[in-house]
Design a protein around this motif. Structure first.
Motif, PDB file in Angstrom:
ATOM      1  N   SER A  33      12.848  54.238 -18.021  1.00  0.00           N
ATOM      2  CA  SER A  33      12.254  54.519 -19.332  1.00  0.00           C
ATOM      3  C   SER A  33      13.331  54.918 -20.336  1.00  0.00           C
ATOM      4  O   SER A  33      13.373  54.407 -21.466  1.00  0.00           O
ATOM      5  CB  SER A  33      11.229  55.653 -19.211  1.00  0.00           C
ATOM      6  N   LEU A  34      14.213  55.807 -19.929  1.00  0.00           N
ATOM      7  CA  LEU A  34      15.307  56.259 -20.798  1.00  0.00           C
ATOM      8  C   LEU A  34      16.279  55.122 -21.076  1.00  0.00           C
ATOM      9  O   LEU A  34      16.768  54.958 -22.201  1.00  0.00           O
ATOM     10  CB  LEU A  34      16.032  57.432 -20.134  1.00  0.00           C
ATOM     11  N   ALA A  54      10.668  56.386 -24.628  1.00  0.00           N
ATOM     12  CA  ALA A  54      10.763  56.647 -23.191  1.00  0.00           C
ATOM     13  C   ALA A  54       9.469  57.268 -22.667  1.00  0.00           C
ATOM     14  O   ALA A  54       9.002  56.928 -21.576  1.00  0.00           O
ATOM     15  CB  ALA A  54      11.951  57.561 -22.905  1.00  0.00           C
ATOM     16  N   LYS A  55       8.895  58.160 -23.432  1.00  0.00           N
ATOM     17  CA  LYS A  55       7.646  58.802 -23.015  1.00  0.00           C
ATOM     18  C   LYS A  55       6.515  57.783 -22.891  1.00  0.00           C
ATOM     19  O   LYS A  55       5.666  57.875 -22.002  1.00  0.00           O
ATOM     20  CB  LYS A  55       7.269  59.891 -24.021  1.00  0.00           C
ATOM     21  N   GLN A  56       6.529  56.771 -23.767  1.00  0.00           N
ATOM     22  CA  GLN A  56       5.473  55.758 -23.795  1.00  0.00           C
ATOM     23  C   GLN A  56       5.735  54.588 -22.857  1.00  0.00           C
ATOM     24  O   GLN A  56       4.856  53.744 -22.660  1.00  0.00           O
ATOM     25  CB  GLN A  56       5.312  55.224 -25.227  1.00  0.00           C
ATOM     26  N   LYS A  64      12.209  47.702 -26.627  1.00  0.00           N
ATOM     27  CA  LYS A  64      11.995  46.878 -25.439  1.00  0.00           C
ATOM     28  C   LYS A  64      10.630  47.212 -24.850  1.00  0.00           C
ATOM     29  O   LYS A  64      10.328  48.375 -24.577  1.00  0.00           O
ATOM     30  CB  LYS A  64      13.091  47.130 -24.397  1.00  0.00           C
ATOM     31  N   TRP A  65       9.817  46.167 -24.665  1.00  0.00           N
ATOM     32  CA  TRP A  65       8.479  46.362 -24.127  1.00  0.00           C
ATOM     33  C   TRP A  65       8.417  45.832 -22.704  1.00  0.00           C
ATOM     34  O   TRP A  65       8.837  44.711 -22.421  1.00  0.00           O
ATOM     35  CB  TRP A  65       7.448  45.641 -25.003  1.00  0.00           C
TER      36      TRP A  65
END
Length: 380
Positions: free
Chosen positions: A246-247, A348-350, A142-143
């Motif tokens: 994010s997660l 999640a980090k990105q 997902k973006w």
């Protein structure tokens, strides 16, 4: 130099849909999905548009978590009809798809002038009708796209359109509203303006979400939650979000967990992390969570008590809404979860929501949050 943007115009309350009769437009493209067609909501919209003597075309191919192929088909429908107004009618997926169509057309130089953009939400959750955010799926990822160009010009909040939303969707989307408000409130881009909106949204959720879940035809509760969704949306489109989202984006992309439910599963874990609950519990986020607890009438004589009270209240609400107790309870096998874990952590980090988290999280810390939430969404 800081900025707070207020857009779109919001028409709210019972019969707000009648605003469509006054649009100064001639050709309307309605972007929606098959559920809205089936339940007659699209027909209600068409009725108001045709009463305004407008030509109407329907694009009803939006699917949950729309992907690039949906955007491409929507672009083709737009180019064939050449509307001067685009009306998105549906939940967050539909509104995000409409945003994606307009944004991609503009980026490709295919729009000489942006059409008037109207969002008519039929769930109380994403707040997409008032945000510059759009979530589009590519394969299993997902973006999150963020651009002010995608802000609607008009949002129509009519509680009559949400009173028949099933209880389980009410629960998922309602917890999404709560997460939007909580994350905007402690974001490192928060301001006095976004804080005021976030506080009000949290209060409305705790006062009215359970009534919406238990008594779906309670139009007063539905209106308050519909308003809360947009209020939280206005907060986070200005302050952005954090690592709960994010997660959740990565978890939903990999395993199809509904977005609001994924947020509910991660929420308490992230609150504890942001507050440094297990150590000093003296972060700026901890103090803001404590203020929220006090506003809700919860015990909050110090930061540790306030943070704990807020987490307990969230956990109780999640249980009352019949939501799963952990990620595993969503039917995800531990072996599958472990196999996807490294990829989810990287995503999640990105994620675009990560930089505005109040506390920076390493990949190891994100993995720990996932592992704890796999076994229990609660810390209390």
């Amino acid at each position: 130099m800081n900025q707070f943007q207020i857009k779109p115009t919001i028409q709210f309350g019972a019969d707000a849909l009648k605003r469509l009769c006054t649009l100064p437009s001639q050709r309307a493209l309605v972007i929606t999905d098959q559920a809205m067609v089936k339940f007659g909501i699209t027909e209600m919209v068409i009725h108001h548009l045709q009463a305004n003597h407008m030509a109407v075309e329907i694009f009803a191919d939006v699917t949950p978590d729309p992907d690039i192929s949906v955007i491409a088909r929507g672009m083709k429908a737009f180019m064939a009809f050449q509307p001067d107004v685009v009306i998105a009618v549906g939940g967050g997926s539909v509104i995000d798809a409409a945003k994606g169509v307009l944004y991609t057309l503009a980026q490709g130089g295919q729009l000489t002038q942006k059409p008037y953009f109207v969002a008519v939400p039929t769930t109380s959750g994403t707040g997409s009708e008032v945000t510059a955010f759009s979530v589009i799926k590519s394969n299993t990822e997902k973006w999150v796209v963020v651009d002010e160009y995608m802000l609607p010009d008009l949002a129509i909040l009519d509680p009559n359109l949400v009173k028949s939303v099933p209880a389980h969707i009410t629960a998922d989307t309602g917890m999404d509203v709560l997460c939007h408000a909580l994350e905007a409130y402690v974001s490192n881009q928060a301001s006095d303006f976004s804080d005021a909106l976030a506080e009000k949204a949290v209060q409305l959720v705790f006062r009215h979400l359970l009534d919406c879940y238990q008594h779906g035809n309670d139009l007063h509760a539905r209106e308050k939650m519909h308003n809360a969704s947009s209020i939280a949306g206005m907060a986070f489109t200005n302050a952005s979000l954090g690592i709960t989202h994010s997660l959740a984006h990565a978890l939903g992309g990999k395993f199809g967990v509904p977005h609001g439910r994924a947020n509910a599963l991660m929420m308490s874990q992230v609150i504890a992390f942001n507050a440094d609950f297990h150590h000093q519990c003296n972060t700026a986020a901890a103090l803001k969570y404590t203020r929220l607890a006090a506003l809700l009438g919860l015990p909050a004589t110090n930061a540790r008590e306030g943070v704990r009270s807020l987490m307990v209240a969230i956990d109780v609400l999640r249980e009352q809404l019949g939501l799963p107790a952990n990620i595993q309870a969503c039917g995800i096998a531990e072996s599958d979860f472990n196999a996807a874990l490294a990829t989810m952590v990287t995503l999640a980090k990105q994620d675009n929501c990560t930089p505005t988290s109040p506390r920076s999280a390493s990949e190891t810390e994100l993995e720990t949050l996932y592992r704890h939430s796999f076994l229990s969404a609660s810390l209390t």
